[in-house]
Design a protein around this motif. Structure first.
Motif, PDB file in Angstrom:
ATOM      1  N   ARG A 173       0.825  -1.219   0.000  1.00  0.00           N
ATOM      2  CA  ARG A 173       0.000   0.000   0.000  1.00  0.00           C
ATOM      3  C   ARG A 173       0.855   1.264   0.000  1.00  0.00           C
ATOM      4  NH1 ARG A 173      -5.583  -0.774   3.426  1.00  0.00           N
ATOM      5  NH2 ARG A 173      -6.137  -2.793   2.535  1.00  0.00           N
ATOM      6  N   THR A 174       1.952   1.247   0.727  1.00  0.00           N
ATOM      7  CA  THR A 174       2.845   2.409   0.729  1.00  0.00           C
ATOM      8  C   THR A 174       3.387   2.661  -0.672  1.00  0.00           C
ATOM      9  OG1 THR A 174       3.440   2.085   3.053  1.00  0.00           O
ATOM     10  CG2 THR A 174       4.973   3.365   1.707  1.00  0.00           C
ATOM     11  N   ALA A 175       3.813   1.612  -1.349  1.00  0.00           N
ATOM     12  CA  ALA A 175       4.314   1.767  -2.723  1.00  0.00           C
ATOM     13  C   ALA A 175       3.224   2.312  -3.638  1.00  0.00           C
ATOM     14  CB  ALA A 175       4.834   0.426  -3.248  1.00  0.00           C
ATOM     15  N   GLN A 176       2.008   1.829  -3.471  1.00  0.00           N
ATOM     16  CA  GLN A 176       0.898   2.315  -4.290  1.00  0.00           C
ATOM     17  C   GLN A 176       0.635   3.799  -4.012  1.00  0.00           C
ATOM     18  OE1 GLN A 176      -1.839  -0.752  -2.932  1.00  0.00           O
ATOM     19  NE2 GLN A 176      -1.997  -1.566  -5.036  1.00  0.00           N
ATOM     20  N   ILE A 177       0.620   4.184  -2.748  1.00  0.00           N
ATOM     21  CA  ILE A 177       0.374   5.588  -2.380  1.00  0.00           C
ATOM     22  C   ILE A 177       1.453   6.484  -2.982  1.00  0.00           C
ATOM     23  CG2 ILE A 177       0.381   7.212  -0.431  1.00  0.00           C
ATOM     24  CD1 ILE A 177      -1.031   4.914   1.182  1.00  0.00           C
ATOM     25  N   ILE A 178       2.708   6.076  -2.849  1.00  0.00           N
ATOM     26  CA  ILE A 178       3.819   6.880  -3.381  1.00  0.00           C
ATOM     27  C   ILE A 178       3.684   7.025  -4.895  1.00  0.00           C
ATOM     28  CG2 ILE A 178       6.324   6.920  -3.735  1.00  0.00           C
ATOM     29  CD1 ILE A 178       6.481   5.536  -0.895  1.00  0.00           C
ATOM     30  N   ALA A 179       3.361   5.941  -5.581  1.00  0.00           N
ATOM     31  CA  ALA A 179       3.200   6.002  -7.039  1.00  0.00           C
ATOM     32  C   ALA A 179       1.999   6.847  -7.440  1.00  0.00           C
ATOM     33  CB  ALA A 179       3.072   4.591  -7.603  1.00  0.00           C
ATOM     34  N   ILE A 180       0.903   6.702  -6.730  1.00  0.00           N
ATOM     35  CA  ILE A 180      -0.306   7.464  -7.057  1.00  0.00           C
ATOM     36  C   ILE A 180      -0.073   8.957  -6.859  1.00  0.00           C
ATOM     37  CG2 ILE A 180      -2.679   7.946  -6.287  1.00  0.00           C
ATOM     38  CD1 ILE A 180      -2.868   4.849  -5.742  1.00  0.00           C
ATOM     39  N   CYS A 181       0.677   9.316  -5.824  1.00  0.00           N
ATOM     40  CA  CYS A 181       0.917  10.732  -5.514  1.00  0.00           C
ATOM     41  C   CYS A 181       2.079  11.332  -6.298  1.00  0.00           C
ATOM     42  CB  CYS A 181       1.172  10.892  -4.018  1.00  0.00           C
ATOM     43  SG  CYS A 181      -0.275  10.551  -3.009  1.00  0.00           S
ATOM     44  N   ASP A 182       2.680  10.578  -7.182  1.00  0.00           N
ATOM     45  CA  ASP A 182       3.834  11.037  -7.938  1.00  0.00           C
ATOM     46  C   ASP A 182       3.427  12.000  -9.058  1.00  0.00           C
ATOM     47  OD1 ASP A 182       6.853  10.225  -8.243  1.00  0.00           O
ATOM     48  OD2 ASP A 182       6.047  10.450 -10.271  1.00  0.00           O
ATOM     49  N   ALA A 183       4.333  12.901  -9.389  1.00  0.00           N
ATOM     50  CA  ALA A 183       4.070  13.857 -10.476  1.00  0.00           C
ATOM     51  C   ALA A 183       3.829  13.139 -11.801  1.00  0.00           C
ATOM     52  CB  ALA A 183       5.235  14.827 -10.609  1.00  0.00           C
TER      53      ALA A 183
END
Length: 192
Positions: A152-162
């Motif tokens: 989930r952390t990886a997904q959040i980081i990717a989703i919030c990426d520019a």
């Protein structure tokens, strides 16, 4: 305040304002021009100073670029820290607003960082800030397994990426509000 101390303070303030004008001019040039094509003389003229003044203040084009990115990274961090204190929906709203202002510039900086001495380290600092910010802005349920937390952390980081913002906003041809809705649809289910 004695006269000498006042004059020293005034000179320091004037030097700081000049440095800000030069950085503003570099930021404007870099936003529309490949780094390799940005000329010191053009930045200096845009800032209303001589090339010699610019070099005396910053030393080189690379040093000026690093100063520009460092200043903007500090501004981005301050704005994102403020947004991280809000609800997830409000944080997403502020993130989209942030990317509307800085998204293209962030992506351009990452792509051109290898061309500028010192800039890869600043880009790495920006990336590390983003990862840490995502963890703090969107905390996960502590009862999740370590594997589920990592996923989930990886997904959040990717989703919030520019890059995700760019894909939704430009490749997906969404307007700002639609991009915000799409990001929320991707992110909010992960926080349950």
């Amino acid at each position: 305040m004695n006269k000498r101390k006042y004059e020293m303070t005034s000179r320091a303030d004037a030097a700081a304002r000049t440095a800000d004008r030069i950085i503003d001019a570099m930021l404007a040039r870099f936003a529309t021009t490949p780094y390799e094509n940005v000329r010191i003389e053009d930045v200096a003229a845009d800032a209303g100073v001589t090339g010699q003044t610019l070099i005396r203040r910053f030393g080189s084009k690379a040093a000026l670029m690093n100063a520009t990115v460092a200043r903007e990274l500090a501004r981005v961090a301050a704005a994102r820290e403020e947004a991280a204190q809000a609800s997830p929906t409000d944080t997403i709203h502020e993130l989209i607003h942030h990317y509307e202002r800085y998204g293209a510039l962030i992506l351009k900086t990452y792509s051109e960082a290898p061309l500028v001495a010192g800039l890869p380290a600043l880009a790495a600092r920006g990336r590390a800030f983003h990862v840490d910010w995502c963890r703090r802005a969107f905390p996960l349920d502590p009862s999740l397994s370590p594997t589920e937390k990592a996923v989930r952390t990886a997904q959040i980081i990717a989703i919030c990426d520019a890059t995700t913002w760019r894909i939704l906003r430009f490749d997906g041809e969404l307007d700002e509000a639609q991009t915000e809705q799409a990001l929320a649809a991707l992110l909010l289910p992960l926080l349950v």
